[in-house]
Design a protein around this motif. Structure first.
Motif, mmCIF file in Angstrom:
data_model
loop_
_atom_site.group_PDB
_atom_site.id
_atom_site.type_symbol
_atom_site.label_atom_id
_atom_site.label_comp_id
_atom_site.label_asym_id
_atom_site.label_seq_id
_atom_site.Cartn_x
_atom_site.Cartn_y
_atom_site.Cartn_z
ATOM 1 N N GLU A 115 0.847 -1.200 0.000
ATOM 2 C CA GLU A 115 0.000 0.000 0.000
ATOM 3 C C GLU A 115 0.881 1.248 0.000
ATOM 4 O OE1 GLU A 115 -3.864 0.887 2.385
ATOM 5 O OE2 GLU A 115 -2.230 1.794 3.556
ATOM 6 N N TYR A 116 0.519 2.179 -0.864
ATOM 7 C CA TYR A 116 1.150 3.502 -0.858
ATOM 8 C C TYR A 116 0.120 4.510 -0.380
ATOM 9 C CZ TYR A 116 5.092 1.826 -3.718
ATOM 10 O OH TYR A 116 6.203 1.170 -4.196
ATOM 11 N N LYS A 117 0.555 5.353 0.538
ATOM 12 C CA LYS A 117 -0.329 6.395 1.043
ATOM 13 C C LYS A 117 0.534 7.492 1.636
ATOM 14 C CE LYS A 117 -4.317 7.110 4.089
ATOM 15 N NZ LYS A 117 -5.230 6.459 5.067
ATOM 16 N N SER A 118 0.310 8.711 1.213
ATOM 17 C CA SER A 118 1.146 9.816 1.664
ATOM 18 C C SER A 118 0.907 10.136 3.131
ATOM 19 C CB SER A 118 0.873 11.063 0.820
ATOM 20 O OG SER A 118 1.650 12.160 1.274
ATOM 21 N N ASP A 119 2.009 10.315 3.878
ATOM 22 C CA ASP A 119 1.892 10.832 5.232
ATOM 23 C C ASP A 119 2.161 12.341 5.202
ATOM 24 O OD1 ASP A 119 4.647 11.243 5.165
ATOM 25 O OD2 ASP A 119 5.123 9.625 6.557
ATOM 26 N N PRO A 120 2.118 13.030 6.328
ATOM 27 C CA PRO A 120 2.298 14.488 6.299
ATOM 28 C C PRO A 120 3.630 14.952 5.728
ATOM 29 C CG PRO A 120 1.260 13.834 8.351
ATOM 30 C CD PRO A 120 1.675 12.570 7.661
ATOM 31 N N SER A 121 4.649 14.080 5.740
ATOM 32 C CA SER A 121 5.952 14.450 5.197
ATOM 33 C C SER A 121 6.095 14.052 3.729
ATOM 34 C CB SER A 121 7.075 13.807 6.009
ATOM 35 O OG SER A 121 7.053 12.403 5.861
ATOM 36 N N HIS A 122 5.029 13.503 3.147
ATOM 37 C CA HIS A 122 4.977 13.062 1.754
ATOM 38 C C HIS A 122 5.767 11.779 1.488
ATOM 39 C CE1 HIS A 122 3.476 17.080 -0.204
ATOM 40 N NE2 HIS A 122 2.619 16.549 0.676
ATOM 41 N N ILE A 123 5.986 10.960 2.523
ATOM 42 C CA ILE A 123 6.486 9.605 2.321
ATOM 43 C C ILE A 123 5.309 8.737 1.911
ATOM 44 C CG2 ILE A 123 7.492 7.573 3.418
ATOM 45 C CD1 ILE A 123 8.928 9.490 5.320
ATOM 46 N N LEU A 124 5.491 7.968 0.842
ATOM 47 C CA LEU A 124 4.410 7.134 0.325
ATOM 48 C C LEU A 124 4.536 5.677 0.764
ATOM 49 C CD1 LEU A 124 4.548 8.681 -3.235
ATOM 50 C CD2 LEU A 124 2.584 8.876 -1.699
ATOM 51 N N ALA A 125 5.749 5.232 1.144
ATOM 52 C CA ALA A 125 6.007 3.828 1.476
ATOM 53 C C ALA A 125 6.142 3.657 2.984
ATOM 54 C CB ALA A 125 7.281 3.357 0.782
ATOM 55 N N HIS A 126 5.543 2.592 3.518
ATOM 56 C CA HIS A 126 5.522 2.429 4.972
ATOM 57 C C HIS A 126 5.793 0.991 5.411
ATOM 58 C CE1 HIS A 126 4.102 6.536 5.382
ATOM 59 N NE2 HIS A 126 3.272 6.283 4.392
ATOM 60 N N GLN A 127 6.607 0.270 4.632
ATOM 61 C CA GLN A 127 6.974 -1.088 5.017
ATOM 62 C C GLN A 127 8.374 -1.413 4.528
ATOM 63 O OE1 GLN A 127 4.181 -4.588 4.752
ATOM 64 N NE2 GLN A 127 5.655 -5.326 3.225
ATOM 65 N N GLN A 128 9.109 -2.180 5.322
ATOM 66 C CA GLN A 128 10.385 -2.741 4.903
ATOM 67 C C GLN A 128 10.455 -4.199 5.308
ATOM 68 O OE1 GLN A 128 13.188 0.227 6.686
ATOM 69 N NE2 GLN A 128 13.937 0.496 4.596
ATOM 70 N N ILE A 129 11.342 -4.934 4.651
ATOM 71 C CA ILE A 129 11.545 -6.339 4.980
ATOM 72 C C ILE A 129 13.029 -6.596 5.211
ATOM 73 C CG2 ILE A 129 9.510 -7.238 3.783
ATOM 74 C CD1 ILE A 129 11.295 -7.857 1.369
ATOM 75 N N ALA A 130 13.318 -7.594 6.041
ATOM 76 C CA ALA A 130 14.689 -8.048 6.247
ATOM 77 C C ALA A 130 14.888 -9.337 5.461
ATOM 78 C CB ALA A 130 14.974 -8.266 7.724
ATOM 79 N N ILE A 131 15.987 -9.402 4.725
ATOM 80 C CA ILE A 131 16.284 -10.530 3.843
ATOM 81 C C ILE A 131 17.569 -11.211 4.280
ATOM 82 C CG2 ILE A 131 16.930 -11.172 1.471
ATOM 83 C CD1 ILE A 131 14.068 -10.388 1.655
ATOM 84 N N ASP A 132 17.576 -12.537 4.193
ATOM 85 C CA ASP A 132 18.788 -13.329 4.421
ATOM 86 C C ASP A 132 19.061 -14.117 3.145
ATOM 87 O OD1 ASP A 132 20.887 -14.833 5.534
ATOM 88 O OD2 ASP A 132 19.492 -16.383 6.209
ATOM 89 N N TYR A 133 20.286 -14.015 2.601
ATOM 90 C CA TYR A 133 20.663 -14.753 1.399
ATOM 91 C C TYR A 133 21.480 -15.988 1.765
ATOM 92 C CZ TYR A 133 19.360 -10.769 -1.576
ATOM 93 O OH TYR A 133 18.672 -9.781 -2.233
ATOM 94 N N ASP A 134 21.314 -17.065 0.974
ATOM 95 C CA ASP A 134 22.213 -18.205 1.120
ATOM 96 C C ASP A 134 23.275 -18.143 0.023
ATOM 97 O OD1 ASP A 134 21.141 -19.224 -1.261
ATOM 98 O OD2 ASP A 134 19.923 -20.751 -0.262
ATOM 99 N N ALA A 135 24.151 -19.128 -0.015
ATOM 100 C CA ALA A 135 25.289 -19.096 -0.939
ATOM 101 C C ALA A 135 24.872 -19.184 -2.402
ATOM 102 C CB ALA A 135 26.262 -20.231 -0.609
ATOM 103 N N THR A 136 23.652 -19.633 -2.671
ATOM 104 C CA THR A 136 23.171 -19.699 -4.062
ATOM 105 C C THR A 136 22.513 -18.393 -4.493
ATOM 106 O OG1 THR A 136 20.942 -20.520 -3.521
ATOM 107 C CG2 THR A 136 22.720 -22.159 -3.704
ATOM 108 N N GLY A 137 22.377 -17.461 -3.561
ATOM 109 C CA GLY A 137 21.701 -16.205 -3.866
ATOM 110 C C GLY A 137 20.216 -16.243 -3.597
ATOM 111 N N LYS A 138 19.726 -17.333 -3.008
ATOM 112 C CA LYS A 138 18.302 -17.437 -2.705
ATOM 113 C C LYS A 138 17.977 -16.569 -1.495
ATOM 114 C CE LYS A 138 14.638 -20.659 -1.353
ATOM 115 N NZ LYS A 138 14.316 -22.067 -1.013
ATOM 116 N N PRO A 139 17.009 -15.644 -1.624
ATOM 117 C CA PRO A 139 16.649 -14.776 -0.502
ATOM 118 C C PRO A 139 15.481 -15.336 0.304
ATOM 119 C CG PRO A 139 15.660 -13.944 -2.508
ATOM 120 C CD PRO A 139 16.374 -15.219 -2.883
#
Length: 428
Positions: free
Chosen positions: A388-412
């Motif tokens: 979901e994108y939705k502007s906040d008062p500072s005009h940020i549209l994005a409100h989620q992040q994810i943490a990723i772990d990669y293995d030796a093959t590059g699989k996230p």
């Protein structure tokens, strides 16, 4: 918070896709291609009526006198600068094709053009003024926050909505270098630092080392990390800032050897060199990066044991996002450019789409004030990057992040998801 340097975001990678000024491809309504099939999936399938091509309460005939929408992209491609990447251009072009396959904007094909804008503030100002003279409906771009820091007066005077793809907090509405006409598709840099620290705390990485590029991105990331560890079980240990052109990182890598984890606030080429030289020295310390990380993995800049301890905090990763819109975008990107779609391409793709959606909502391609107001009121859930994108008062549209772990093959693998609270206007 007053700062001389701020985030400039990842830029460098081997070239993929095409460069130069691009105008939008026009797609015939009867064309049947794999790309259009993907678009249908991204937009909810054929059962969704194409009402978006009409102004609110109007018909296509009533929109006949409305000029065609034009969006100008502000970024460089690989052929123009060694620190540039093609991801932004690639993502934007896919968005234009999708939009036009669905009837364009208010019944006419969307036009897209790019003006090269680099990290040099003088060059960026020249590019912005050239873009303004093209009389666009809106702009997207400025991957590097540093380049746009001196443009506040020009942007205010032009009065044209811009959706940025950087994470520079000083460019937010109400901030030191911000403008009411600027929005951003990326979470701000302070949120990224906090979530990187949250990942470290979760994994009991108590002593954090930092390797950053000797530019705004690295300096700002270092400062934000130092602020984010306060009140947590983590501490910041050794720190190193290196030139973006550096290829021998031996001293920095060895200095950070005693860290429980190393946060890398660097461009892709620097991150790749770091990972390679850590492996050469048998250093298995976990590394946590940002937007550079999938660029390094996707393009094979580091492989095997060099990436088996690699982690990232990202706005998204379309390759493993199960939402139909994200999967369709990644499939289209991979078919066209040969790799999974990186978050930076998804950010540019979604920036173009949101400008188009705002014009449809406003019922105009020329009244910039109405388009800006529509961006402020828009809620959009069909993006390639964010659910979901939705502007906040500072005009940020994005409100989620994810943490990723990669293995030796590059699989996230997604190991955590973070919700980013709204930021008040003028907050830092």
């Amino acid at each position: 918070m007053n700062r001389t340097h701020t985030s400039s975001g990842p830029r460098s990678a081997p070239r993929r896709g095409t460069g130069g000024i691009r105008r939008t491809r026009r797609i015939a309504a009867g064309a049947v291609t794999v790309a259009l099939a993907l678009v249908a999936t991204a937009c909810g399938g054929d059962d969704k009526k194409d009402t978006d091509s009409q102004a609110p309460g109007g018909s296509s005939a009533q929109n006949a006198d409305i000029p065609a929408a034009k969006i100008v992209g502000l970024w460089q491609v690989k052929s123009e600068d060694p620190n540039a990447i093609d991801d932004y251009q690639n993502g934007a072009l896919i968005a234009v094709d999708e939009i036009n396959a669905k009837g364009g904007v208010l019944g006419k094909p969307l036009e897209f053009e790019r003006v090269p804008s680099g990290l040099n503030p003088t060059s960026a100002r020249t590019a912005f003024l050239q873009a303004k003279d093209k009389k666009p409906s809106g702009m997207v771009g400025f991957p590097g926050g540093t380049e746009a820091q001196g443009l506040q007066r020009d942007i205010d005077a032009a009065g044209i909505p811009i959706v940025n793809v950087n994470n520079d907090i000083t460019l937010l509405y109400g901030a030191k270098n911000g403008s009411e006409w600027m929005f951003t598709t990326n979470p701000y840099d302070g949120a990224t630092a906090r979530n990187m620290v949250a990942l470290a705390v979760k994994n009991n990485w108590a002593k954090i080392g930092i390797l950053g590029n000797e530019l705004g991105y690295g300096r700002d990331g270092t400062a934000r990390t130092e602020a984010a560890v306060k009140g947590t079980t983590a501490t910041v240990g050794d720190k190193r800032l290196v030139p973006v052109t550096a290829t021998d990182l031996t001293e920095a890598v060895l200095a950070l050897k005693g860290s429980d984890a190393v946060f890398s606030w660097t461009y892709p080429n620097t991150l790749a060199a770091q990972l390679k030289q850590m492996a050469q020295n048998d250093i298995t310390t976990p590394v946590v990066g940002g937007g550079s990380t999938p660029v390094v993995v996707n393009y094979g800049l580091a492989k095997g044991k060099e990436i088996e301890n690699l982690n990232a905090v990202l706005a998204c990763l379309p390759a493993i996002d199960t939402r139909p819109a994200s999967k369709a975008f990644n499939d289209a990107y991979k078919a066209k450019f040969g790799t999974d779609a990186p978050p930076l391409a998804a950010a540019a793709h979604d920036a173009v789409w949101m400008q188009a959606e705002a014009m449809k909502k406003a019922g105009t391609t020329t009244d910039h004030g109405k388009i800006k107001a529509a961006l402020e009121q828009l809620t959009w859930t069909e993006g390639a990057c964010q659910p979901e994108y939705k502007s906040d008062p500072s005009h940020i549209l994005a409100h989620q992040q994810i943490a990723i772990d990669y293995d030796a093959t590059g699989k996230p693998t997604v190991v955590d998801t973070y919700k980013i609270p709204e930021l008040a206007k003028g907050a830092s």
